[in-house]
Write an enzyme that holds these catalytic residues in place. Sequence first.
Site, mmCIF file in Angstrom:
data_model
loop_
_atom_site.group_PDB
_atom_site.id
_atom_site.type_symbol
_atom_site.label_atom_id
_atom_site.label_comp_id
_atom_site.label_asym_id
_atom_site.label_seq_id
_atom_site.Cartn_x
_atom_site.Cartn_y
_atom_site.Cartn_z
ATOM 1 N N GLY A 307 0.794 -1.215 0.000
ATOM 2 C CA GLY A 307 0.000 0.000 0.000
ATOM 3 C C GLY A 307 0.825 1.262 0.000
ATOM 4 N N ASP A 414 1.437 -0.686 23.516
ATOM 5 C CA ASP A 414 2.642 -0.419 22.720
ATOM 6 C C ASP A 414 3.036 1.054 22.837
ATOM 7 O OD1 ASP A 414 4.781 -1.157 21.169
ATOM 8 O OD2 ASP A 414 3.703 -1.088 19.270
#
EC number: 2.7.11.1
Length: 572
Positions: A307, A414
């Site tokens: 992408g 995260d």
Amino acid sequence: MKAFSSYDEKPPAPPIRFSSSATRENQVVGLKPLPKEPEATKKKKTMPNPFMKKNKDKKEASEKPVISRPSNFEHTIHVGYDPKTGEFTGMPEAWARLLTDSQISKQEQQQNPQAVLDALKYYTQGESSGQKWLQYDMMFIDDAPSRTPSYGLKPQPYSTSSLPYHGNKIQDPRKMNPMTTSTSSAGYNSKQGVPPTTFSVNENRSSMPPSYAPPPVPHGETPADIVPPAIPDRPARTLSIYTKPKEEEEKIPDLSKGQFGVQARGQKAKKKMTDAEVLTKLRTIVSIGNPDRKYRKVDKIGSGASGSVYTAIEISTEAEVAIKQMNLKDQPKKELIINEILVMRENKHANIVNYLDSYLVCDELWVVMEYLAGGSLTDVVTECQMEDGIIAAVCREVLQALEFLHSRHVIHRDIKSDNILLGMDGSVKLTDFGFCAQLSPEQRKRTTMVGTPYWMAPEVVTRKQYGPKVDVWSLGIMAIEMVEGEPPYLNENPLRAIYLIATNGKPDFPGRDSMTLLFKDFVDSALEVQVENRWSASQLLTHPFLRCAKPLASLYYLIVAAKKSIAEASNS
């Protein structure tokens, strides 16, 4: 905004580190050994049955045998530790090689053999297929890979460590009507069972007080003028990882309980969504229509194997946005795409990067996010020396995002500088929700190991159940990162780093002696090994250290200084 003139007094240049803490050279990451070839086995001959009819024999011969999948299989692990010899017994050959190369001394192995096994289990279970959907395969055309995009895109003139979703023209969601925050442009449908959310946490807390006006941009300079070329990334081992939950794995013998040679029975893993199921679910989330009629692409700022990322203008409002186009066929973890979109769509906050829209165009998914030109906090951390007041301001903004998420039973999992994005006005926003977890009343704890090893809490590394306070630990490590320019143990062998986190708990670092007492206490409160003693995000927001926070507009000069430093290093 008033521009600088030659008569205006400019502030002093921000302090730059004598040497950048960013890794400038490609680092070789050891590959895992390939599995052995299975030995060829001879087919067993079966005796013919004289009582079978000939026509039945012909019918069975014409039919292909149907082989079912294995069930109730067992995987036996016999790993022990002999304290007399100081050696592990029954350890797989691949593990033994990793342990030899890990630089974990014999003395350390003897002190905590269980931590060694936990580290080995974690390291070998890490799978590249579990990387977040925002991260692309590491494909670079030039010799020097991009430093900033954590998703592995080949950068164009602009790059960040994560998808650069930002924008200053997006309305503060806390000022919006709670019933209109999930609009039709975001693909909301009342039949989906996911109602619009309200904002009940800290609605009166402003991430930027009215007196904090954005700093004036020097005359003749625009953000585009100070965009640097890309430079090498951090080591690949700092990328986020995913390992499957404990209940999906073979058990490791718990040496602390005297378990030597435990037989573990494989359990059924969670059912993975098929491509058809993913598409069906996405169709209930995305908007209907042609995105090209709503957005006008401007620049391509990144591209990868599956992408591309573009800056674009929303035609009706002239607001700048970021659009990521992804080929769904090339995404290894399609379920994470759904997870991230749903979490961001239903959890809007001034300190969280806003999801705006999404579309399905043939086999491509278009995700529209707000866009900020400041890049990631990593650039500032690695290039500039940050004052306590700036660190306090960044920590406050991230804590506000965490308090909001935790109040809704969402764990980010995260937290690190790469996932903190900055606006040129000094706004600080949390991004990258590919690994976030939604806790239900029935499931208050998680056991899945996700995140980035150097920022992980001890309870995650040791594969214990954990809750929202793992984000607080990661914030404490990020505070050290803002002092040192990198997290603790970054230069250690990854396996040894995991062992040290599990064994040492709160890390020591050179810059601790130069910190103020308030700053030390703030970091210590976030890095309590005992979870019950570790402060929550709400508690840390009341810590006296945050009172020394400087205006967020001060970040502008650090962003500019970091970009210039990166550009000079790239050109030298």
